[in-house]
Design an enzyme around this catalytic site. Structure first.
Site, PDB file in Angstrom:
ATOM      1  N   GLU A   1      55.547  53.003 -96.528  1.00 26.57           N
ATOM      2  CA  GLU A   1      55.075  54.558 -96.504  1.00 26.57           C
ATOM      3  C   GLU A   1      53.622  55.126 -96.348  1.00 26.57           C
ATOM      4  O   GLU A   1      52.815  55.976 -97.419  1.00 26.57           O
ATOM      5  CB  GLU A   1      55.872  54.711 -97.889  1.00 26.57           C
TER       6      GLU A   1
ATOM      7  N   GLU B   1      66.172  47.784 -95.665  1.00 25.43           N
ATOM      8  CA  GLU B   1      66.353  48.124 -97.113  1.00 25.43           C
ATOM      9  C   GLU B   1      67.406  49.292 -97.245  1.00 25.43           C
ATOM     10  O   GLU B   1      68.010  49.887 -97.233  1.00 25.43           O
ATOM     11  CB  GLU B   1      65.484  49.244 -98.154  1.00 25.43           C
TER      12      GLU B   1
HETATM   13  C1  XIL Z   1      63.126  51.972-105.955  1.00 29.19           C
HETATM   14  C2  XIL Z   1      63.693  51.254-106.280  1.00 29.19           C
HETATM   15  O1  XIL Z   1      65.205  50.802-105.668  1.00 29.19           O
HETATM   16  C3  XIL Z   1      64.168  52.578-107.752  1.00 29.19           C
HETATM   17  O2  XIL Z   1      64.593  50.999-108.721  1.00 29.19           O
HETATM   18  C4  XIL Z   1      62.434  53.108-108.216  1.00 29.19           C
HETATM   19  O3  XIL Z   1      63.201  54.201-108.928  1.00 29.19           O
HETATM   20  C5  XIL Z   1      61.994  53.543-106.725  1.00 29.19           C
HETATM   21  O4  XIL Z   1      61.959  52.649-105.991  1.00 29.19           O
HETATM   22  N1  XIL Z   1      61.593  52.668-100.699  1.00 29.19           N
HETATM   23  C6  XIL Z   1      61.093  51.326-101.558  1.00 29.19           C
HETATM   24  C7  XIL Z   1      61.674  50.330-102.588  1.00 29.19           C
HETATM   25  O5  XIL Z   1      59.251  50.904-100.640  1.00 29.19           O
HETATM   26  O6  XIL Z   1      60.838  49.813-103.306  1.00 29.19           O
HETATM   27  C8  XIL Z   1      62.031  51.580-103.141  1.00 29.19           C
HETATM   28  O7  XIL Z   1      62.916  51.504-104.157  1.00 29.19           O
HETATM   29  C9  XIL Z   1      63.133  52.436-102.135  1.00 29.19           C
HETATM   30  C10 XIL Z   1      62.817  53.579-101.184  1.00 29.19           C
END
Ligand code: XIL
Length: 634
Positions: free
Chosen positions: A332, A447
């Site tokens: 990111e 994701e």
């Molecule tokens: C999220 C988790 O699922 C949550 O539990 C935490 O509070 C915040 O992060 N992008 C990513 C992940 O790369 O690491 C994130 O995960 C969601 C967005």
């Protein structure tokens, strides 16, 4: 009533265990949760800001237990989410062993939100314990009919002393559906396409059903939070090392998940080494102090290298048979308009310390350079981001990745894909895959979740969105895009980080949704296959440059003779930050090392633990010195 008074009142009220709630449970009860704390905290976490770790200086069964410390109020302790374990109106059998560090009443408490939206606290049961002997908590308890957001936690009736918990079991009628286990594994449905995965936190993995589902359907798992810098970095340890460039790390948070994957031959996506978010701000400050000045680029570079080296090394050392097939090296960095994330000290406002310290995106290349240098051969290195289908952002990532590709530093791009039924359309998504594929890099959907905040779970729109997006991924793969994994962000709607939008394939009770059927149906049965079993790899995957930090004598002696291992203060066969904590506590007189534990760390042979010895162990853990140097007390 002050907060303190209220807390005292609460504690007193909770001591009155509600006798009418004690009901029998049926003999056919299933074990819903079983925590032995042998390889991590098994889903138990801090309640009210305490420190919750495992120690092996004491234990009930096995060789370690849960250790709760850093308490400033009696109600603070260790908690477990009841999500998908405990249901309103059902009766459960709770069993646990507890031990006080002095003399205390240790209580298991139920917290929930009632039908009127008020928080309620009820004592389930308690046991009196004195240091040196384990006391049993054993009770049947009915969860009230109107309970929501259910949580259980251990606390003391008074005082703030440390305490220990071991061998917790919860039995009762399973509230979940096992139907998903009767379906063909999704990893087989997609065997001829790519790996199928999910993300999971220890809390999501702590029911027998979720473990069975992961084993059945997935051949890739991403720890949901546990390999992020804020879970891995240790501030006190970093300060103790004292050179301002070597951070101390530990895999305590990730151990449970990584062990599960190692034992069940599930490949792991490492997530994530370098990120503006979920990274403690002291990592960017002088002396690793929360109030230190922000460090220079030169210092940050050394920290970045030492961090990446230590994490990759520690994973290889602790989990020699685990297949960590890829890492999200950097996450990111770009904004939707294609510009670099802005520099600043407030991640909650989307600002990045990395951009601030480096002044540009050069930290990305640095991170990939170090990851390439220290990752075991064959580990695929990924850049990961969201909203990449927005053309300006997509193109910025494309250009950055093209540069890294030319230098041989990157293997793939991760498309997070946190989508909504309203956006993006599949065509935009497809254009992004095609653009990235021009780079000749792997592409992974890392994701995926698709929310429908408006129409709710399994709406026609949600099912269609899943069909459109996953079909695009399948079609692009058929057309030659090098897509190597499709990973869902979570297991069920009940525990998803975006649960209000019901974004996944399984309902909270683990039953399959129509979104599941849609994803399964995209591959005709004639094309289903058998997912390859991963063959366990041995320690030779640790690169040669690392051998000095992985002394041969250590790996050899690990299974056979853990008790005599140099640096192993708690005699559990591994040397990690817990040993450093044990030594520090022993130096302060808060913990007693066993004779063997003392022998393992008493480098100056003065018959007692010293802070110098703790520092030597810490330096060894992070790869600054060899085992021999540790032994000679460097
Ligand atoms: C999220 C988790 O699922 C949550 O539990 C935490 O509070 C915040 O992060 N992008 C990513 C992940 O790369 O690491 C994130 O995960 C969601 C967005």
């Amino acid at each position: 009533m002050t907060f303190k008074k209220f807390a005292e009142f609460l504690t007193a009220a909770m001591m009155m265990v509600n006798a009418s709630a004690i009901l029998p449970v049926s003999a056919e009860d299933t074990v819903l949760h079983n925590a032995d704390f042998e390889s991590g905290t098994d889903g138990w976490a801090s309640f009210g800001g305490t420190s919750v770790t495992t120690v092996s200086s004491e234990h009930h069964e096995g060789s370690s237990c849960l250790y709760v410390s850093g308490r400033t109020d009696s109600w603070q302790g260790a908690s477990l989410s009841g999500e998908s374990i405990l249901l309103a109106g059902k009766t459960y059998q709770f069993n646990a062993w507890v031990q006080a560090s002095g003399a205390d009443t240790i209580q298991l408490t139920l917290k929930y939100t009632d039908g009127s939206g008020n928080a309620q606290y009820k004592g389930i049961s308690s046991a009196d314990s004195v240091k040196g002997s384990w006391a049993e908590i054993n009770a049947s308890y009915a969860i009230p009919d109107d309970a929501k957001d259910i949580l259980i936690y251990f606390q003391t009736s008074s005082g703030t002393a440390d305490f220990m918990v071991d061998d917790v079991t919860i039995k009762g009628e399973a509230s979940w559906s096992t139907g998903a286990l009767d379906r063909t594994p999704l990893k087989d449905v997609y065997a001829n396409y790519f790996k199928l995965g999910c993300a999971a936190t220890p809390a999501e993995l702590n029911t027998t059903i979720s473990q069975d589902i992961v084993k059945h359907h997935f051949n890739s798992l991403t720890p949901g939070n546990e390999l992020k810098p804020d879970a891995v970095l240790n501030q006190a340890g970093s300060q103790a090392i004292g050179d301002n460039v070597t951070p101390a790390i530990s895999l305590d948070a990730a151990r449970y998940t990584l062990k599960f994957c190692e034992e069940n031959h599930i490949s792991v996506r490492g997530h994530v080494l370098c990120w503006y978010s979920q990274t403690p701000d002291w990592f960017f400050k002088e002396g690793f102090k929360s109030d230190g000045a922000v460090v220079s680029k030169d210092i940050m570079n050394q920290r970045l290298e030492n961090y990446i080296k230590a994490v990759l090394n520690q994973v290889s050392v602790e989990f020699p048979n685990l297949d960590v097939y890829c890492w999200d090296v950097v996450n990111e960095c770009y904004l939707d308009d294609g510009s670099l994330r802005k520099g600043g000290t407030d991640p909650s406002n989307q600002e990045s310390y990395w951009t601030m310290i480096y002044g540009d995106n050069s930290y990305i290349e640095k991170a990939f350079t170090y990851a390439r240098q220290y990752a075991p051969e064959g580990t695929k290195l990924f850049y990961n981001d969201f909203n990449e289908y927005i053309p300006a952002k997509r193109d910025a990532i494309y250009n950055m990745a093209a540069d890294l590709k030319a230098k041989g530093l990157i293997d793939g791009i991760g498309m997070q894909s946190h989508l909504d039924v309203g956006y993006p359309d599949a065509n935009l998504y497809k254009q992004c895959i095609e653009k990235f594929n021009q780079l000749g890099l792997e592409i992974q959907v890392t994701e995926l979740d698709i929310t429908d905040y408006k129409n709710g779970s399994d709406s026609a729109q949600q099912v269609q969105a899943y069909r459109d997006i996953v079909n695009t991924i399948v079609e692009e793969k058929k057309n030659g895009a090098n897509i190597t994994a499709l990973v869902f962000w979570g297991i069920t709607d009940g525990t998803s980080w975006r649960k209000d939008g019901y974004p996944l394939l399984l309902n909270a009770d683990y039953s399959t949704k129509k979104t599941y059927d849609a994803v399964e149906a995209l591959v005709p049965e004639s094309e289903w296959g058998k997912a390859e079993e991963i063959q366990p790899t041995e320690t030779e995957t640790v690169p040669e440059t690392e051998t000095e930090t992985v002394p041969e004598t250590e790996t050899e002696s690990q299974p056979e003779a853990p008790a005599g291992r140099t640096g192993d203060a708690d005699c559990n066969g591994t040397v990690n930050i817990v040993d450093v904590i044990s030594i520090n506590r022993a130096v302060l007189g808060k913990e007693l090392l066993s004779d063997q534990g003392l022998a393992n760390i008493d480098f100056n042979q003065n018959g007692k633990p010293d802070s110098e010895e703790s520092l030597s162990v810490m330096k060894y853990i992070v790869g600054l010195i060899s085992a021999d140097e540790m032994k000679s007390g460097k």
